[in-house]
Design a protein around this motif. Sequence first.
Motif, PDB file in Angstrom:
ATOM      1  N   GLU A   1       0.816  -1.208   0.000  1.00  0.00           N
ATOM      2  CA  GLU A   1       0.000   0.000   0.000  1.00  0.00           C
ATOM      3  C   GLU A   1       0.856   1.268   0.000  1.00  0.00           C
ATOM      4  OE1 GLU A   1      -2.540   2.024  -0.815  1.00  0.00           O
ATOM      5  OE2 GLU A   1      -3.759   0.420   0.058  1.00  0.00           O
TER       6      GLU A   1
ATOM      7  N   THR B   1      -4.915   5.421   3.811  1.00  0.00           N
ATOM      8  CA  THR B   1      -5.285   4.118   4.355  1.00  0.00           C
ATOM      9  C   THR B   1      -4.464   3.800   5.597  1.00  0.00           C
ATOM     10  OG1 THR B   1      -5.777   3.403   2.098  1.00  0.00           O
ATOM     11  CG2 THR B   1      -5.636   1.694   3.767  1.00  0.00           C
TER      12      THR B   1
ATOM     13  N   LEU C   1      -5.761  -3.239   3.716  1.00  0.00           N
ATOM     14  CA  LEU C   1      -4.483  -2.689   3.253  1.00  0.00           C
ATOM     15  C   LEU C   1      -3.439  -3.788   3.169  1.00  0.00           C
ATOM     16  CD1 LEU C   1      -2.682  -2.484   6.061  1.00  0.00           C
ATOM     17  CD2 LEU C   1      -3.981  -0.391   6.362  1.00  0.00           C
TER      18      LEU C   1
END
Length: 592
Positions: free
Chosen positions: A158, A163, A397
Amino acid sequence: IKHSLKCLNVCVCAGENGSSHSSRNASVERGPGRDRQSDTSDSETTDIRRINHQPGTGDGRYDPNKFRLHFEKESKEEVERRKKIAREKILKQVAEKELEIDMNQIYPEEKGLNFPRRPSWHYNMQREELLRKEEKSFLEYLQALHSKNPPGTLSHFEHNLETWRQLWRVMEMSDVILLIVDIRYPVLQFPPALYHYITGELKKYIILVLNKVDLCPSPLVLAWKHYMTKQFPHLHCVCFTSHPGQPYTTRESLSSISKKRIRKKVGWNGGGPIHIMRACQEITAGRVDLSSWEKKIKRDAVAMRTEGDQADDGVESVLMEHNSDIGMEMNSPTQELYKDGVLTLGCIGFPNVGKSSVLNSLVGRKVVSVSRTPGHTKYFQTYYLTPTVKLCDCPGLVFPSQVDKQLQILAGIYPVSQLQEPYSSVGYLCERTNFLPVLKLTHPDHSPETPHDSSTQDWTAWDVCEAWAEKRGYKTAKAARNDVYRAANSLLRLAIDGRICLCLQPPGYTESKDEWESHPDLAEISALQGRTDEEREREDDEDESSSELEEDDRDADDDEDADGDDEDDTVKADRKGLTLNMFSVLGENECA
């Protein structure tokens, strides 16, 4: 480091400024005497691929793409190199021993495979100053990560700072973390750095939820459970399934499996939530009254067995509170656990581990929606299961690791519909499963005049995709050639769904398989899976080669990267202030 700087400048900018258009006009030439088969993979020009773009609302208040996956884009040369290998490399079955993977192979300690931490701050700090400090800290994290890992050694992970911010807030708010993994690939989805941070620095507890246990043999589930608890002694391990009674191999046709999954409602037996609740009872040791939660689980289980909307009569409503992302930014970690006698559970997991199934089972069918910040973006949701238990969710994630990207794709971590080159992952799958008897393929070079025996012919990953396109009738729209890209995506989705089942194994499992098959705790796992001893023995004796996989009529070009947890769409909204349980209608990557 220069590359990571360039990546960060792309991925931490505010908002999304539209989406790039994919190009699907590439094709490759097969060998002499072979028709051209279309490779309709796409291409992009940026250094960061933004996955699963959603259209905005136009009012400027809600950005549905704030938490979409951001992965580093592979070079065109690397993509073309793997395509070439997929067309030329002859597939060879690997030994079962090769399926054994140790945690240190995925997350080697010396490579610094950590995750970004929230920098220190104080209440006198302005919001803009805090955001700048977080962005600087994230940049330093990327620099350190790339300095220890040469290009090409890291998996997809990620790159969206938004996030990671949500992960920070969920960990800060929660007393107990539910870390959800797919039982087929648990070592891929359990970052040791996260475990040590939560149990060491935060002094909090983790419950590891081994989800989708219906897709694995009972002895293997038990072996993974023992391996994880041995490696991480402060871990509470719970097995979970939303589809009890489902086969863990591809012995039944795809259509019959799909029908069974529709009939079996998510969390219908209450077995999974009960195990999570009991783990919480052990952790809280009487400091939180969980009796109301236990009663709710039992009532929900009884009501869920009743078909139709009348089942709602026996199910308690769950209060869902919306919090804006702005309201969450200035929350500091609290050292007080179980504040006001309330247990706060934080739900964390990679994409496609079945997090929405677990949330469905815990939340139930009735959800009452409220908001303390009307008019603001509703990013953060808290579910009050009972007056003493609440649940916070975190977007899926992906942590950095050194797992093979092909295996990462088969685990559903990278959305199949976004792949530029799916063929190498198909080859990885075929070398580790008995694909020919299951798929019943005819080799593309087979001559009608010669006897058909696919097992004696050499196969490449491209051959498999071409044969599957021919079998399923996947053709390109203009030239009516076999659409091998669509066929490859179809095969990968079957693997992600568990219909072509690839399961990793803990170290030493091959030698000790007999011990696990006769382990005294095996009956408990089989009971959770919904299998009797007779059914389990019959499954062990059956030969996979007797089955044929028949895919249903769904379009391989559709966006089907969700984990299948949205099949239970019978949830109805009561017009008197009730909303849908959002986790039962959204895919895994669509939940914020």
